[in-house]
Design an enzyme around this catalytic site. Structure first.
Site, mmCIF file in Angstrom:
data_model
loop_
_atom_site.group_PDB
_atom_site.id
_atom_site.type_symbol
_atom_site.label_atom_id
_atom_site.label_comp_id
_atom_site.label_asym_id
_atom_site.label_seq_id
_atom_site.Cartn_x
_atom_site.Cartn_y
_atom_site.Cartn_z
ATOM 1 N N CYS A 158 0.869 -1.188 0.000
ATOM 2 C CA CYS A 158 0.000 0.000 0.000
ATOM 3 C C CYS A 158 0.898 1.228 0.000
ATOM 4 O O CYS A 158 2.081 1.132 -0.353
ATOM 5 C CB CYS A 158 -0.987 -0.022 1.167
ATOM 6 S SG CYS A 158 -0.240 0.045 2.809
ATOM 7 N N ASN A 189 2.244 1.498 4.359
ATOM 8 C CA ASN A 189 2.538 0.221 5.051
ATOM 9 C C ASN A 189 2.229 0.311 6.549
ATOM 10 O O ASN A 189 2.897 -0.316 7.363
ATOM 11 C CB ASN A 189 4.000 -0.228 4.825
ATOM 12 C CG ASN A 189 4.304 -1.659 5.245
ATOM 13 O OD1 ASN A 189 5.422 -1.969 5.623
ATOM 14 N ND2 ASN A 189 3.335 -2.540 5.202
ATOM 15 N N CYS A 237 -1.531 0.903 7.385
ATOM 16 C CA CYS A 237 -2.972 0.611 7.529
ATOM 17 C C CYS A 237 -3.385 -0.665 6.790
ATOM 18 O O CYS A 237 -3.717 -1.672 7.405
ATOM 19 C CB CYS A 237 -3.809 1.778 7.025
ATOM 20 S SG CYS A 237 -3.605 3.295 7.992
ATOM 21 N N ARG A 238 -3.386 -0.603 5.444
ATOM 22 C CA ARG A 238 -3.969 -1.702 4.684
ATOM 23 C C ARG A 238 -3.042 -2.902 4.514
ATOM 24 O O ARG A 238 -3.447 -4.044 4.784
ATOM 25 C CB ARG A 238 -4.391 -1.185 3.278
ATOM 26 C CG ARG A 238 -5.553 -0.233 3.323
ATOM 27 C CD ARG A 238 -5.698 0.526 2.004
ATOM 28 N NE ARG A 238 -4.578 1.439 1.784
ATOM 29 C CZ ARG A 238 -4.392 2.172 0.705
ATOM 30 N NH1 ARG A 238 -5.250 2.085 -0.291
ATOM 31 N NH2 ARG A 238 -3.356 2.983 0.605
ATOM 32 N N SER A 239 -1.818 -2.674 4.042
ATOM 33 C CA SER A 239 -0.974 -3.856 3.722
ATOM 34 C C SER A 239 -0.541 -4.645 4.959
ATOM 35 O O SER A 239 -0.420 -5.871 4.869
ATOM 36 C CB SER A 239 0.208 -3.488 2.821
ATOM 37 O OG SER A 239 1.059 -2.556 3.413
ATOM 38 N N ASP A 263 -8.132 3.820 0.961
ATOM 39 C CA ASP A 263 -7.214 4.242 2.014
ATOM 40 C C ASP A 263 -8.035 4.706 3.226
ATOM 41 O O ASP A 263 -8.783 5.682 3.123
ATOM 42 C CB ASP A 263 -6.371 5.392 1.458
ATOM 43 C CG ASP A 263 -5.352 5.885 2.461
ATOM 44 O OD1 ASP A 263 -5.428 5.501 3.641
ATOM 45 O OD2 ASP A 263 -4.490 6.673 2.045
#
Ligand code: 4NP
Length: 150
Positions: free
Chosen positions: A10, A13, A15-17, A118
């Site tokens: 993401c 690195n 939040c999402r990934s 995001d």
């Protein structure tokens, strides 16, 4: 034994990934698969995942607090067999690194034709939604990479 190596990418690195790394890793045998994550930006290098990502992961029994953010490196194109990006801007950022054709073939959107939004500037609902999208996508990936998995 050679493992199958999978990278989640993401922007930050945090939040999402990291969540995608934790969720996918929880569904695969660590002796057969390596799962990691990275960001296309280096702002948060060394940071633990955002507390809201940690909380939603824990809600589903997954601990991600030990992870540390790191930037995507050119060598990741060779280290990993599959590279999943969260949104189109991540895709464009990796393309800008001028991968070879063989390297570029490893890169795909995690949710195929949909972006994982995001959640950084949103509320906790955004993190729940991100979790649900990642959970579904990783079920599909497990079937693709590990056809023997039930
Ligand atoms: P991520 O979210 O890409 O899912 O880790 C973000 C985290 C931080 C920022 C942007 C997105 N930021 O601008 O600092």
């Amino acid at each position: 034994m050679k493992t199958v190596n999978i990278l989640m990418v993401c922007l930050g690195n945090i939040c999402r990934s990291p969540l995608a790394e934790g969720v996918l890793a929880s569904k695969l045998d660590p002796q057969l698969f390596t799962v990691d994550s990275a960001g296309t930006a280096a702002y948060h290098t060394g940071s633990a995942p955002d507390r809201r990502s940690q909380q939603v992961a824990l809600k589903y029994g997954i601990e991600i607090g030990h992870q540390q953010a790191r930037p995507f490196e050119q060598a990741d194109f060779d280290r990993f067999d599959h590279i999943f990006v969260m949104d189109r801007s991540n895709y464009i950022n990796l393309k800008a690194l001028q991968p070879t054709k063989e390297q570029w073939e490893k890169v795909e959107l995690l949710c195929q034709n949909q972006e994982v939004p995001d959640p950084y500037y949103g509320d906790n609902d955004g993190f729940e939604r991100v979790y649900q999208m990642i959970d579904q996508a990783t079920d599909r990936i497990v079937k693709e990479v590990n056809p023997y998995e039930k």
